[in-house]
Design an enzyme around this catalytic site. Structure first.
Site, mmCIF file in Angstrom:
data_model
loop_
_atom_site.group_PDB
_atom_site.id
_atom_site.type_symbol
_atom_site.label_atom_id
_atom_site.label_comp_id
_atom_site.label_asym_id
_atom_site.label_seq_id
_atom_site.Cartn_x
_atom_site.Cartn_y
_atom_site.Cartn_z
ATOM 1 N N ARG A 162 0.832 -1.214 0.000
ATOM 2 C CA ARG A 162 0.000 0.000 0.000
ATOM 3 C C ARG A 162 0.866 1.264 0.000
ATOM 4 O O ARG A 162 0.557 2.251 0.661
ATOM 5 C CB ARG A 162 -0.951 0.041 1.200
ATOM 6 C CG ARG A 162 -1.906 -1.109 1.268
ATOM 7 C CD ARG A 162 -2.939 -1.077 0.133
ATOM 8 N NE ARG A 162 -3.898 -2.149 0.324
ATOM 9 C CZ ARG A 162 -3.743 -3.392 -0.132
ATOM 10 N NH1 ARG A 162 -2.669 -3.707 -0.854
ATOM 11 N NH2 ARG A 162 -4.656 -4.304 0.083
ATOM 12 N N SER B 283 -11.029 -0.534 3.221
ATOM 13 C CA SER B 283 -10.272 -0.779 4.462
ATOM 14 C C SER B 283 -9.758 0.546 5.004
ATOM 15 O O SER B 283 -9.088 1.284 4.289
ATOM 16 C CB SER B 283 -9.073 -1.678 4.189
ATOM 17 O OG SER B 283 -9.509 -2.872 3.610
ATOM 18 N N GLU C 247 -5.259 3.867 6.111
ATOM 19 C CA GLU C 247 -4.911 3.669 4.699
ATOM 20 C C GLU C 247 -5.312 4.879 3.842
ATOM 21 O O GLU C 247 -4.541 5.317 3.000
ATOM 22 C CB GLU C 247 -5.590 2.384 4.189
ATOM 23 C CG GLU C 247 -5.142 1.996 2.804
ATOM 24 C CD GLU C 247 -5.858 0.747 2.279
ATOM 25 O OE1 GLU C 247 -5.723 -0.319 2.895
ATOM 26 O OE2 GLU C 247 -6.539 0.860 1.254
HETATM 27 C C1 LIG Z 1 -15.533 -0.113 -1.092
HETATM 28 C C2 LIG Z 1 -14.057 0.113 -1.291
HETATM 29 C C3 LIG Z 1 -13.208 -0.963 -1.463
HETATM 30 C C4 LIG Z 1 -11.835 -0.776 -1.645
HETATM 31 N N1 LIG Z 1 -11.032 -1.874 -1.821
HETATM 32 C C5 LIG Z 1 -9.705 -1.718 -2.014
HETATM 33 C C6 LIG Z 1 -8.865 -2.866 -2.218
HETATM 34 O O1 LIG Z 1 -9.331 -3.986 -2.232
HETATM 35 N N2 LIG Z 1 -7.543 -2.651 -2.403
HETATM 36 C C7 LIG Z 1 -6.996 -1.399 -2.415
HETATM 37 O O2 LIG Z 1 -5.773 -1.293 -2.609
HETATM 38 N N3 LIG Z 1 -7.771 -0.300 -2.237
HETATM 39 C C8 LIG Z 1 -9.093 -0.428 -2.037
HETATM 40 N N4 LIG Z 1 -9.891 0.676 -1.837
HETATM 41 C C9 LIG Z 1 -9.268 2.016 -1.825
HETATM 42 C C10 LIG Z 1 -9.333 2.753 -3.186
HETATM 43 O O3 LIG Z 1 -10.327 2.215 -4.002
HETATM 44 C C11 LIG Z 1 -8.001 2.703 -3.934
HETATM 45 O O4 LIG Z 1 -6.966 3.234 -3.115
HETATM 46 C C12 LIG Z 1 -8.047 3.492 -5.243
HETATM 47 O O5 LIG Z 1 -6.858 3.280 -5.979
HETATM 48 C C13 LIG Z 1 -8.238 4.983 -5.033
HETATM 49 O O6 LIG Z 1 -8.498 5.558 -6.304
HETATM 50 P P1 LIG Z 1 -9.144 6.982 -6.458
HETATM 51 O O7 LIG Z 1 -9.099 7.340 -7.890
HETATM 52 O O8 LIG Z 1 -10.482 6.999 -5.821
HETATM 53 O O9 LIG Z 1 -8.111 7.877 -5.646
HETATM 54 P P2 LIG Z 1 -8.408 9.160 -4.706
HETATM 55 O O10 LIG Z 1 -9.104 8.719 -3.468
HETATM 56 O O11 LIG Z 1 -9.038 10.228 -5.532
HETATM 57 O O12 LIG Z 1 -6.933 9.571 -4.343
HETATM 58 C C14 LIG Z 1 -6.137 8.769 -3.495
HETATM 59 C C15 LIG Z 1 -4.712 9.370 -3.450
HETATM 60 O O13 LIG Z 1 -4.115 9.263 -4.723
HETATM 61 C C16 LIG Z 1 -3.749 10.554 -5.227
HETATM 62 N N5 LIG Z 1 -4.017 10.521 -6.678
HETATM 63 C C17 LIG Z 1 -5.174 10.171 -7.288
HETATM 64 N N6 LIG Z 1 -5.022 10.213 -8.625
HETATM 65 C C18 LIG Z 1 -3.749 10.619 -8.856
HETATM 66 C C19 LIG Z 1 -2.999 10.873 -10.047
HETATM 67 N N7 LIG Z 1 -3.507 10.702 -11.274
HETATM 68 N N8 LIG Z 1 -1.705 11.303 -9.896
HETATM 69 C C20 LIG Z 1 -1.152 11.472 -8.671
HETATM 70 N N9 LIG Z 1 -1.821 11.257 -7.519
HETATM 71 C C21 LIG Z 1 -3.106 10.819 -7.612
HETATM 72 C C22 LIG Z 1 -4.619 11.528 -4.470
HETATM 73 O O14 LIG Z 1 -4.013 12.819 -4.403
HETATM 74 C C23 LIG Z 1 -4.696 10.866 -3.106
HETATM 75 O O15 LIG Z 1 -3.525 11.140 -2.383
HETATM 76 C C24 LIG Z 1 -11.284 0.528 -1.657
HETATM 77 C C25 LIG Z 1 -12.143 1.626 -1.504
HETATM 78 C C26 LIG Z 1 -13.517 1.428 -1.319
HETATM 79 C C27 LIG Z 1 -14.415 2.618 -1.180
#
Ligand SMILES: Cc1cc2nc3c(=O)[nH]c(=O)nc-3n(C[C@H](O)[C@H](O)[C@H](O)COP(=O)(O)OP(=O)(O)OC[C@H]3O[C@@H](n4cnc5c(N)ncnc54)[C@H](O)[C@@H]3O)c2cc1C
Length: 339
Positions: A167, A239, A335
């Site tokens: 992570r 998580s 996380e």
């Molecule tokens: C129901 C649920 C289940 C989940 N299950 C998992 C799982 O099984 N495994 C897991 O690893 N995660 C899981 N997650 C967490 C999440 O889905 C992941 O971390 C996902 O990659 C976040 O993507 P996002 O586009 O929503 O990022 P955001 O929440 O928008 O951003 C997260 C971080 O990444 C940065 N960021 C986003 N896009 C960029 C970019 N293009 N360039 C630079 N920085 C960037 C943001 O500034 C922030 O710091 C889960 C979340 C939920 C709600």
């Protein structure tokens, strides 16, 4: 020239899966990398603090955002190369992650299926090296393109440059502060074999002799639907805590007091503990604090029961951390990124 008109005072409630009602003082939907080049070239705009936003599924907004929110909307995905070992698939940062997984499966390409149904965008997938069901994106990662606000230029980064960990990646540290991921390329194996290291997944596929990537993906989707709350129905960020890693000696000591402790030995001899188990033992599963709560089916997931502020979720998280520390002497690390 691409559009560089910033919006002001934009509600982010629809753009984060916790459904926290925070506002962005300045906001730009990024649909063309040239917008970033223009931003970096403007001294006043380049000096603003920034928050890159994907799907908002790994974010906890504890107050209004003073930074300029760059909401990634770059779209497109394609097969960009092939050799005897791999097929290279490139997707733009704003593409929906699960949409990409589905697209690869529809082309008959295996490699991403264990990561099906993870919310969020492709651009965020390397930030915390997303993982689930015994797989991480680093396993199939080829390269990515970043825009670097420090230099105003784009460049390619390899897996070694990204320094992927559990992570974790370079993007979560000071050196990654100025980097915006524009696209990610994955190397999907042509000689695909299912990854059934995760016991629950192996069990789900017991009846299928030679499961296809599609079947593995469907099994992952079914398990996730059973266990995890759908953010469209109840606000959450998956998580909320990482699984803590402790020394072999500390784990042995804990096992004396807690013979049922859930732990997984790591290649370096350390032990990864199941954060959900620790939280459950402290009696938090299904409990609420204010308008925030612990999901009744999975103690690792904190939820917004309706109208919770980010501060309420943080208060709940701190209370859980305190109990786990007092009972087990173990630190839980959140996380999601807290803003
Ligand atoms: C129901 C649920 C289940 C989940 N299950 C998992 C799982 O099984 N495994 C897991 O690893 N995660 C899981 N997650 C967490 C999440 O889905 C992941 O971390 C996902 O990659 C976040 O993507 P996002 O586009 O929503 O990022 P955001 O929440 O928008 O951003 C997260 C971080 O990444 C940065 N960021 C986003 N896009 C960029 C970019 N293009 N360039 C630079 N920085 C960037 C943001 O500034 C922030 O710091 C889960 C979340 C939920 C709600």
């Amino acid at each position: 020239m691409s559009d560089l008109s910033l919006s002001t005072d934009v509600s982010l409630q629809a753009f984060n899966t916790f459904r926290i009602d925070a506002r962005a003082r300045r906001y730009l939907r990024v649909t063309d990398p040239d917008q970033l080049t223009q931003l970096a070239a403007d001294p006043a705009l380049a000096a603003l603090p920034r928050l890159v936003l994907g799907g908002g599924s790994n974010l906890l907004l504890t107050r209004d955002v003073e930074a300029l929110v760059l909401h990634m909307g770059l779209l497109g995905k394609a097969i960009v190369g092939q050799d005897e070992a791999v097929t290279l698939v490139r997707a733009q940062a704003g593409e929906n992650w699960h949409g990409l997984v589905e697209w690869t499966l529809a082309q008959g390409l295996g490699g991403l299926e264990n990561l099906a149904l993870i919310p969020g965008t492709v651009g965020a997938s390397p930030i915390q090296n997303i993982g689930a069901y015994g797989a991480e994106i680093k396993d199939v990662f080829h390269a990515l393109t970043v825009f670097d606000f420090a230099t105003g230029t784009t460049r390619t980064m390899t897996a070694a440059d990204c320094r992927f960990g559990y992570r974790d990646s370079v993007f979560k540290h000071a050196e990654g502060r100025d980097l915006v991921v524009l696209d990610v390329t994955f190397a999907l194996p042509r000689a695909w074999t299912p990854n059934l290291r995760y016991a629950e997944l192996a069990q789900a596929l017991e009846g299928s002799a030679d499961p296809t990537p599609r079947q593995v993906g469907d099994a992952v989707i079914a398990i996730r639907r059973r266990k995890l709350p759908d953010p469209a129905e109840i606000g959450n960020a998956g998580s909320f805590f990482k699984n803590p890693v402790v020394s072999g000696a500390q784990c042995a000591q804990l096992l004396q007091a807690w013979p049922n402790l859930v732990h997984h030995r790591q290649p370096d001899g350390s032990e990864k503990l199941a954060a959900g188990w620790l939280i459950d033992q402290c009696g938090w599963k299904g409990k609420t604090l204010g308008r925030a709560g612990v999901y009744p089916k999975q103690a690792l997931v904190l939820v917004n029961n309706g109208g919770a502020s980010g501060a309420e979720v943080m208060a709940l998280a701190r209370a859980i951390q305190q109990d786990v520390r007092a009972r087990f002497g173990v630190e839980l690390e959140p996380e999601p990124v807290t803003v």
